[in-house]
Structure formats: C-alpha cells, structure tokens
Design a protein around this motif. Structure first.
Motif, PDB file in Angstrom:
ATOM      1  N   GLN A   1       0.818  -1.047   0.142  1.00 45.00           N
ATOM      2  CA  GLN A   1      -0.164  -0.008   0.066  1.00 45.00           C
ATOM      3  C   GLN A   1       0.869   1.295   0.091  1.00 45.00           C
ATOM      4  N   ILE A   2       2.051   1.063   0.227  1.00 42.23           N
ATOM      5  CA  ILE A   2       3.014   2.279   0.299  1.00 42.23           C
ATOM      6  C   ILE A   2       3.535   2.789  -1.286  1.00 42.23           C
ATOM      7  N   PRO A   3       3.224   3.713  -1.674  1.00 43.75           N
ATOM      8  CA  PRO A   3       3.563   4.186  -3.059  1.00 43.75           C
ATOM      9  C   PRO A   3       5.255   4.126  -3.026  1.00 43.75           C
ATOM     10  N   PRO A   4       5.789   3.386  -4.081  1.00 46.64           N
ATOM     11  CA  PRO A   4       7.136   3.273  -4.311  1.00 46.64           C
ATOM     12  C   PRO A   4       8.020   4.550  -4.379  1.00 46.64           C
ATOM     13  N   ILE A   5       9.270   4.711  -3.442  1.00 45.61           N
ATOM     14  CA  ILE A   5       9.834   6.046  -3.823  1.00 45.61           C
ATOM     15  C   ILE A   5      11.149   5.768  -4.822  1.00 45.61           C
ATOM     16  N   THR A   6      11.724   6.597  -5.131  1.00 46.46           N
ATOM     17  CA  THR A   6      12.685   6.515  -6.046  1.00 46.46           C
ATOM     18  C   THR A   6      13.964   6.228  -5.437  1.00 46.46           C
ATOM     19  N   GLU A   7      14.949   5.816  -6.174  1.00 48.93           N
ATOM     20  CA  GLU A   7      16.253   5.799  -5.465  1.00 48.93           C
ATOM     21  C   GLU A   7      16.892   6.781  -4.866  1.00 48.93           C
ATOM     22  N   GLU A   8      16.837   7.972  -5.655  1.00 51.84           N
ATOM     23  CA  GLU A   8      17.269   9.240  -5.135  1.00 51.84           C
ATOM     24  C   GLU A   8      16.512   9.463  -3.646  1.00 51.84           C
TER      25      GLU A   8
ATOM     26  N   ARG B   1       1.016  12.530   1.840  1.00 53.51           N
ATOM     27  CA  ARG B   1       2.390  13.120   1.290  1.00 53.51           C
ATOM     28  C   ARG B   1       1.905  13.802   0.205  1.00 53.51           C
ATOM     29  N   ARG B   2       2.919  14.881   0.003  1.00 53.08           N
ATOM     30  CA  ARG B   2       2.426  16.041  -0.880  1.00 53.08           C
ATOM     31  C   ARG B   2       2.761  15.707  -2.484  1.00 53.08           C
ATOM     32  N   ASN B   3       3.656  14.658  -2.880  1.00 56.44           N
ATOM     33  CA  ASN B   3       4.180  14.667  -4.039  1.00 56.44           C
ATOM     34  C   ASN B   3       3.857  13.317  -4.662  1.00 56.44           C
ATOM     35  N   LEU B   4       2.757  12.726  -4.232  1.00 59.34           N
ATOM     36  CA  LEU B   4       2.301  11.580  -4.893  1.00 59.34           C
ATOM     37  C   LEU B   4       1.636  11.894  -6.364  1.00 59.34           C
ATOM     38  N   THR B   5       1.907  10.948  -7.321  1.00 59.65           N
ATOM     39  CA  THR B   5       1.353  11.017  -8.564  1.00 59.65           C
ATOM     40  C   THR B   5      -0.039  10.993  -8.452  1.00 59.65           C
ATOM     41  N   SER B   6      -0.831  11.089  -9.767  1.00 59.70           N
ATOM     42  CA  SER B   6      -2.449  11.134  -9.774  1.00 59.70           C
ATOM     43  C   SER B   6      -2.697   9.775  -9.481  1.00 59.70           C
ATOM     44  N   ASP B   7      -1.830   8.562 -10.333  1.00 59.78           N
ATOM     45  CA  ASP B   7      -2.587   7.348 -10.131  1.00 59.78           C
ATOM     46  C   ASP B   7      -2.415   6.846  -8.681  1.00 59.78           C
ATOM     47  N   GLN B   8      -1.041   7.275  -8.252  1.00 65.64           N
ATOM     48  CA  GLN B   8      -0.926   6.768  -6.629  1.00 65.64           C
ATOM     49  C   GLN B   8      -2.057   7.393  -5.678  1.00 65.64           C
ATOM     50  N   ARG B   9      -2.605   8.701  -5.628  1.00 68.33           N
ATOM     51  CA  ARG B   9      -3.413   9.067  -5.179  1.00 68.33           C
ATOM     52  C   ARG B   9      -4.818   8.428  -5.371  1.00 68.33           C
ATOM     53  N   THR B  10      -5.221   8.440  -6.656  1.00 70.87           N
ATOM     54  CA  THR B  10      -6.384   7.653  -6.879  1.00 70.87           C
ATOM     55  C   THR B  10      -6.518   6.255  -6.272  1.00 70.87           C
TER      56      THR B  10
ATOM     57  N   ARG C   1       1.304  -3.859 -10.088  1.00 70.81           N
ATOM     58  CA  ARG C   1       0.828  -2.884  -9.131  1.00 70.81           C
ATOM     59  C   ARG C   1       2.222  -1.868  -9.197  1.00 70.81           C
ATOM     60  N   HIS C   2       3.164  -2.390  -9.064  1.00 74.23           N
ATOM     61  CA  HIS C   2       4.685  -1.509  -8.897  1.00 74.23           C
ATOM     62  C   HIS C   2       4.827  -0.825 -10.143  1.00 74.23           C
ATOM     63  N   GLU C   3       4.543  -1.521 -11.465  1.00 76.05           N
ATOM     64  CA  GLU C   3       4.676  -0.917 -12.679  1.00 76.05           C
ATOM     65  C   GLU C   3       3.721   0.234 -12.673  1.00 76.05           C
ATOM     66  N   ILE C   4       2.489   0.059 -12.220  1.00 76.40           N
ATOM     67  CA  ILE C   4       1.492   1.101 -12.396  1.00 76.40           C
ATOM     68  C   ILE C   4       1.943   2.232 -11.307  1.00 76.40           C
ATOM     69  N   LEU C   5       1.942   2.031 -10.157  1.00 75.36           N
ATOM     70  CA  LEU C   5       1.991   3.038  -9.191  1.00 75.36           C
ATOM     71  C   LEU C   5       3.309   3.697  -9.413  1.00 75.36           C
ATOM     72  N   SER C   6       4.360   2.963  -9.880  1.00 75.09           N
ATOM     73  CA  SER C   6       5.668   3.778 -10.244  1.00 75.09           C
ATOM     74  C   SER C   6       5.645   4.538 -11.404  1.00 75.09           C
ATOM     75  N   GLY C   7       4.763   4.469 -12.070  1.00 75.66           N
ATOM     76  CA  GLY C   7       4.694   5.186 -13.339  1.00 75.66           C
ATOM     77  C   GLY C   7       5.277   4.538 -14.503  1.00 75.66           C
ATOM     78  N   LYS C   8       5.834   3.343 -14.461  1.00 66.71           N
ATOM     79  CA  LYS C   8       6.489   2.576 -15.496  1.00 66.71           C
ATOM     80  C   LYS C   8       5.702   2.340 -16.635  1.00 66.71           C
ATOM     81  N   ILE C   9       4.327   2.030 -16.262  1.00 68.99           N
ATOM     82  CA  ILE C   9       3.367   1.921 -17.364  1.00 68.99           C
ATOM     83  C   ILE C   9       2.168   2.936 -16.905  1.00 68.99           C
TER      84      ILE C   9
END
Length: 333
Positions: free
Chosen positions: A32-39, A107-116, A204-212
């Motif tokens: 349920q935790i949106p993935p964060i980037t390596e940075e 969290r402030r910087n969720l993507t639209s798909d993560q927030r939905t 799920r990870h592909e979608i929520l990370s924005g890969k697809i």
C-alpha cells in the motif's frame, strides 16, 4: 506470508537486536506504500545517518510494520542506528490498510495514479471493516514535523463537519477535496490494480511507479472480468494502445482556439484590424482562465492545500504584474 528480515552486516547491542528481529513486514501492508525513487531513498538514508537515529518511530501492529518500511530497510543497512517503535491498536487487517492509505495520502508529491489508488483502497477497506460507517477512526498518529519521513506529510482534519448521515464515500471525498463519485471510481480503479497484481505479480508496482500508465478503464476492466481472463487483461495493460503516454488526445475547445490564433498570426496575407486583434486577445485570456479552472477542478488541493495554494499564487504573479503594467500605462514585458 510474512517476511522476516535478516541482517548480514553492522553491529547492534543485544536489546536492539532482539527488538528489530521481532519486527516483520507484511507484503500486503507494504504494497500500500507508494514506491519512492532511488534518489529519495538515498536522501532519507543520508538524513537518518546525519541525525544518528530514526527520529520518527516505526509504527507497528502486533509486531508487524504498519508505517516506516523504508526506514526499516535503512536500519537493515545500518543496524547501529537507534530507533523507536510505536504500537498502534487496530481491530483487523482492513482497518490497518485503511489507516495506511489515509496516512500516505498526507504525502505532498503523490502522482495522480498513486493518489487515486490510495483513496480507492481506503474506501474499500473502510467499507469492509466498518460496513460503510462514518465511525472509522482514521489516522490518529500523524507527525507534525519530521525531516526523516519517506515524504512530508500534511495534516488532515478529523471529523470536521461530519454528520451521522454522511456515507463513507462522502466523508473520504470531503477529507480529500474530491467528489464522492471520484471516490467510488477510485475504488473501482484500486480493485483493478489489485486484480492485475494478483493475476500478474509486479503489475501494481509498474502502475504506481509510473513505468506503465494504462487508461483507468482498462485497469478497472481487469477486476470486472472473469478470473480466467484476468491474466491476459493484466498483460494487456502494458500494450502501447492502452497507455495514456504518447496517445494523441482529442483536440479540446481551448486547443482549437489556440490553433486558430496561431494560424491567424502566422498568415502573412491575413487582415489585421483592431477588432480582430481584440477578438484574438479575448480568446487568449478566456483560454487561460478556462485552463486554470480546469487545473483546479482536476486537482482541488491546488486551492485548498496551503502549500500548493502558495505556489499557485506565486505562478500567478507574472500575469498579475502584466496587468498592473497595462493599467499604469507601462509597456507589458
């Protein structure tokens, strides 16, 4: 299945080792935790090492991590770092999931798909655990300031303006400044994401990370399909034809206005007159206003969240200065 971490490096006192060995990661909670980037992970790690401790406690339920998964992974890498835990009480797993989603929505910087996805998952979990009751307690542990958070949080009003007649979707909509129909659609979307993950692990990870970035209708269709058809539909989400990226979107009314303005200005044989330029100018300003309103409709926190609103006002300073120059007789820049 619950995964228990192992340690291969670093030193730790006996008491701390015993505590951290008791902590477990539940895959469903972690998902349920949106993935964060390596940075972002590296910045979190640097913050923790700079402080010499994990300032925010790791939230647990019966020894299972509820919040602080990324901090825990950093502890695996640096077991000498000190930390604290906070035991939180929940009635069942659905209530845990709803709490995680509501907490992550801060969290402030969720993507639209993560927030939905989070709004939809919270809606489904609350309906499951409370039957749609407005008595769900929500997030009662939100830190006001923490530089080590995976992402900064904003506080969400609790029980403000709530009535006994308020449905689950209406309350979640109010808390997130969206419509109740958006919440219900988000529930369908999150169901589709979860069904796709069950059919094809990793989706799920592909979608929520924005890969697809598949269109939401294609995602929702996975959950609505018979089980034997879901694997094919989940794989189809990677197909370019259902991706939002790169697809030519239909020309909007604003697009047509701007295209016509550009054509008129680029036409060397066109007749330029005061009335035609005024009409063009009116089209430009109307398009700007409609465009701004569309942004506010699509993402209401731009106006309701203090941090976003501050940035919106900063952006609007340029046209404001432009108008002031016009009103004072200056030459617009």
């Amino acid at each position: 299945m619950v995964w228990q971490p192992s340690f291969t490096s670093g030193t730790m006192n006996h008491t701390q080792m015993k505590v951290i060995e008791m902590l477990k990661i539940d895959p469903e909670f972690a998902d349920q935790i949106p993935p964060i980037t390596e940075e972002e992970f590296q910045q979190l790690e640097a913050n923790i090492l700079s402080d010499g401790e994990v300032i925010n406690p790791i939230i647990i339920w019966n020894g299972v991590i509820v919040d602080g998964h990324n901090r825990f992974h950093i502890l695996e890498l640096h077991p000498e770092v000190t930390y604290r835990t906070f035991e939180k009480k929940f009635s069942d797993r659905s209530e845990v999931i709803a709490w995680i989603c509501k907490n992550q929505l801060g969290r402030r910087n969720l993507t639209s798909d993560q927030r939905t996805y989070l709004i939809g998952k919270q809606y489904r979990a609350e309906k499951s655990t409370r039957g749609g009751s407005t008595s769900f307690r929500g997030n009662q542990y939100v830190s006001s300031s923490d530089l080590q958070q995976e992402q900064p949080e904003r506080s969400i009003p609790q029980n403000e303006g709530m009535t006994t007649q308020e449905s689950t979707s209406e309350r979640i909509a109010r808390e997130n400044h969206v419509s109740h129909s958006y919440v219900e659609r988000a529930g369908q979307y999150s169901s589709g994401v979860d069904a796709a993950e069950e059919a094809v692990p990793g989706t799920r990870h592909e979608i929520l990370s924005g890969k697809i970035c598949p269109v939401h209708s294609a995602v929702q269709a996975v959950a609505q399909a018979p089980p034997e058809e879901r694997e094919a539909l989940a794989n189809h989400l990677r197909d370019p034809e259902v991706q939002r990226r790169g697809k030519k979107r239909p020309e909007s009314h604003e697009d047509r206005i701007m295209r016509k303005i550009a054509e008129d200005m680029d036409d060397p044989g066109g007749q330029i007159s005061g009335s035609s330029m005024l009409a063009t100018l009116h089209g430009v300003t109307s398009t700007m206003i409609r465009g701004c309103n569309r942004c506010f409709e699509m993402f209401p926190p731009l106006l309701t969240d203090a941090a976003y609103r501050e940035q919106v006002i900063a952006i609007m300073q340029e046209p404001k200065t432009y108008i002031i120059n016009l009103e004072t007789g200056g030459v617009p820049q």
